[in-house]
Scaffold this active site. Sequence first.
Site, mmCIF file in Angstrom:
data_model
loop_
_atom_site.group_PDB
_atom_site.id
_atom_site.type_symbol
_atom_site.label_atom_id
_atom_site.label_comp_id
_atom_site.label_asym_id
_atom_site.label_seq_id
_atom_site.Cartn_x
_atom_site.Cartn_y
_atom_site.Cartn_z
ATOM 1 N N GLY A 11 0.836 -1.209 0.000
ATOM 2 C CA GLY A 11 0.000 0.000 0.000
ATOM 3 C C GLY A 11 0.862 1.248 0.000
ATOM 4 C CD GLU A 33 9.438 -0.653 12.832
ATOM 5 O OE1 GLU A 33 8.886 -0.294 13.883
ATOM 6 O OE2 GLU A 33 8.897 -0.592 11.715
ATOM 7 C CG ASP A 71 8.581 3.793 11.321
ATOM 8 O OD1 ASP A 71 7.867 2.787 11.110
ATOM 9 O OD2 ASP A 71 8.958 4.101 12.463
ATOM 10 C CG HIS A 209 0.298 9.960 7.292
ATOM 11 N ND1 HIS A 209 -0.912 9.754 6.699
ATOM 12 C CD2 HIS A 209 0.812 8.722 7.514
ATOM 13 C CE1 HIS A 209 -1.137 8.443 6.580
ATOM 14 N NE2 HIS A 209 -0.095 7.806 7.067
HETATM 15 P P1 ITT Z 1 6.918 -1.598 6.875
HETATM 16 O O1 ITT Z 1 7.425 -1.333 8.281
HETATM 17 O O2 ITT Z 1 7.499 -2.815 6.244
HETATM 18 O O3 ITT Z 1 7.015 -0.396 5.975
HETATM 19 P P2 ITT Z 1 4.308 -1.571 8.127
HETATM 20 O O4 ITT Z 1 2.930 -1.708 7.521
HETATM 21 O O5 ITT Z 1 4.583 -2.348 9.372
HETATM 22 O O6 ITT Z 1 5.343 -1.924 6.962
HETATM 23 P P3 ITT Z 1 4.731 0.902 9.620
HETATM 24 O O7 ITT Z 1 5.513 0.268 10.698
HETATM 25 O O8 ITT Z 1 5.166 2.227 9.109
HETATM 26 O O9 ITT Z 1 4.620 -0.048 8.332
HETATM 27 O O10 ITT Z 1 3.213 1.040 10.003
HETATM 28 C C1 ITT Z 1 2.739 1.010 11.323
HETATM 29 C C2 ITT Z 1 1.296 0.645 11.287
HETATM 30 O O11 ITT Z 1 0.551 1.750 10.805
HETATM 31 C C3 ITT Z 1 0.935 -0.558 10.400
HETATM 32 O O12 ITT Z 1 -0.079 -1.281 11.057
HETATM 33 C C4 ITT Z 1 0.419 0.076 9.132
HETATM 34 O O13 ITT Z 1 -0.560 -0.730 8.502
HETATM 35 C C5 ITT Z 1 -0.185 1.358 9.669
HETATM 36 N N1 ITT Z 1 -0.087 2.420 8.678
HETATM 37 C C6 ITT Z 1 1.039 2.968 8.150
HETATM 38 N N2 ITT Z 1 0.734 3.898 7.245
HETATM 39 C C7 ITT Z 1 -0.640 3.940 7.201
HETATM 40 C C8 ITT Z 1 -1.564 4.679 6.452
HETATM 41 O O14 ITT Z 1 -1.185 5.533 5.521
HETATM 42 N N3 ITT Z 1 -2.859 4.461 6.678
HETATM 43 C C9 ITT Z 1 -3.283 3.576 7.596
HETATM 44 N N4 ITT Z 1 -2.479 2.815 8.331
HETATM 45 C C10 ITT Z 1 -1.153 3.003 8.133
#
Ligand code: ITT
Length: 224
Positions: A11, A33, A71, A209
């Site tokens: 996504g 992380e 992140d 964001h």
């Molecule tokens: P990576 O670390 O591999 O990039 P991740 O999905 O775990 O994948 P994050 O740690 O950045 O990425 O995301 C933290 C959480 O926030 C995770 O559950 C994501 O699905 C959610 N998240 C991140 N960006 C988002 C967005 O734009 N809209 C909704 N949820 C989001």
Amino acid sequence: MSLRYVTTNEGKIAEALEYLDADVVQFDYDYAEIQAPELESIAAHGARAAFRAARRSDTVDGTDTPVVVDDAGLFVEGLDGFPGPYSSYVDDTLGVERVGELAREADATRAQFRCVLAYCDGDGFEATPEPVDREARRGQDLSADTRDAATTDDTVAGGELPVKLFVGSVPGRIVEPRGDGGFGYDPIFEHDGTTLAEMSPTEKNAISHRGRALAKFADWYAGR
Ligand code: ITT
């Protein structure tokens, strides 16, 4: 030269592609992380680790491939910023709907989404001062930082690998889940009356964001 967008989340890539005409490829590298109270330190640490991993995996014509780590986290104001940097873990354990219920039960629905992009290409440039809360990290994995600083292969003249950070945020409130688009917490996060999951990818990017952080990054990267 291609840019590696470091994420396991497709996504995020779909959203990033709308901003970056550079040859962007997903780098599905699940960097460990660090535990830190702010996304900036986690993303910067991840960018250095991902850059080293990319350099090990292949070097195109002797040139290092730049990486950008993404992140993000949901910060519910009335819950002291929970789940914040732990958003991924909380998504996997409690789940998005339960987080929504907790916020609504506590009548604490004001929230913001934050995204930090951390760029590293092994070259020297004016890096962003990286906020690292040493107090909070006392007793945690400080050895990795010490190792980074001590390994000549991982450093440029004058210190450890420089990292540039780009931050974006969007205010909103937590609501009952609505919409089928987006991913993660999108269905429970409403901005101006519409949840992020009810928006088209273009509409989400325009206010999100990530979109805000990507716009700043794309600007800077175009001049690099
Ligand atoms: P990576 O670390 O591999 O990039 P991740 O999905 O775990 O994948 P994050 O740690 O950045 O990425 O995301 C933290 C959480 O926030 C995770 O559950 C994501 O699905 C959610 N998240 C991140 N960006 C988002 C967005 O734009 N809209 C909704 N949820 C989001």
